[in-house]
Design an enzyme around this catalytic site. Sequence first.
Site, short mmCIF file in Angstrom:
data_model
loop_
_atom_site.label_atom_id
_atom_site.label_comp_id
_atom_site.label_asym_id
_atom_site.label_seq_id
_atom_site.Cartn_x
_atom_site.Cartn_y
_atom_site.Cartn_z
N THR A 35 3.56 13.72 59.01
CA THR A 35 2.13 13.56 58.75
C THR A 35 1.81 13.05 57.35
O THR A 35 0.81 12.39 57.14
CB THR A 35 1.38 14.89 58.94
OG1 THR A 35 1.89 15.85 58.02
CG2 THR A 35 1.51 15.39 60.37
N GLU A 99 3.75 14.52 66.01
CA GLU A 99 3.56 14.60 64.56
C GLU A 99 4.16 15.91 64.05
O GLU A 99 3.88 16.99 64.58
CB GLU A 99 2.07 14.56 64.21
CG GLU A 99 1.40 13.22 64.45
CD GLU A 99 1.57 12.26 63.30
OE1 GLU A 99 2.24 12.62 62.30
OE2 GLU A 99 1.03 11.14 63.39
N HIS A 142 8.68 6.55 63.74
CA HIS A 142 7.59 5.60 63.50
C HIS A 142 8.10 4.40 62.70
O HIS A 142 7.68 3.26 62.92
CB HIS A 142 6.47 6.31 62.74
CG HIS A 142 5.14 5.64 62.87
ND1 HIS A 142 4.02 6.09 62.22
CD2 HIS A 142 4.74 4.55 63.58
CE1 HIS A 142 2.99 5.30 62.51
NE2 HIS A 142 3.40 4.37 63.34
#
Length: 217
Positions: A35, A99, A142
């Site tokens: 995050t 996340e 990611h």
Amino acid sequence: MVSATWQPSKNFYKDRIHPKTGEQGTVQYIVLHGTWVKDDELTLKLLKGETPKEVSAHYFINAQGNIIQLVKDHDAAWHAGKSAWREHSGLNLHSIGIELAVDAPNENGYKPYTEEQYVALERLLIDLMQRYKLPPKNVLGHSDIAPKRKDDPGPAFDWRRLVKKGLAADLMFLKAATYEERKAYGYHGTFEEVDFAVQLRLNHLPEGAPLPKIEIL
């Protein structure tokens, strides 16, 4: 199914259908995120659509290992942004986003994740991979799908731990691979972008690379 607290987000595409293009996706990948936000309350506000930022995720795991679900698996969360992997672009339609709570990196480097988070993540991955019949190679970071634009979950994330448990692919073979071989495996982007992403998966930043511009979530 793994137990998760339900806190619904307003940010999603119903039934994985993009409202503008009409394209419908299916769950092909799991994308792991860090995050870069210190405060869980702010993180949840962001992920639930209570701020102007258009972001969400299917699951959020805090430092204590608590799992919160914000978007149903059959809907598309807004976690990937501009992204591509193999033949897919726009990974929101094709993936489940997880996340992991962690503070943003600073001049001292990247912050570690907790043992409780890894335990919870492993339980969740086992459940999702079994339900959607996903192989380890379809668990991505990611930074894999948005090279250089994103750097999470970062070099402090223990990919080797997931590899040993059969929950992620061992990408050590890409260390000496050519640019074309790395693209053939799934990466998109320039040589520098792809190399940056591969090095992050191998748990270290490229030599001499500065910390990238940090974007939360």
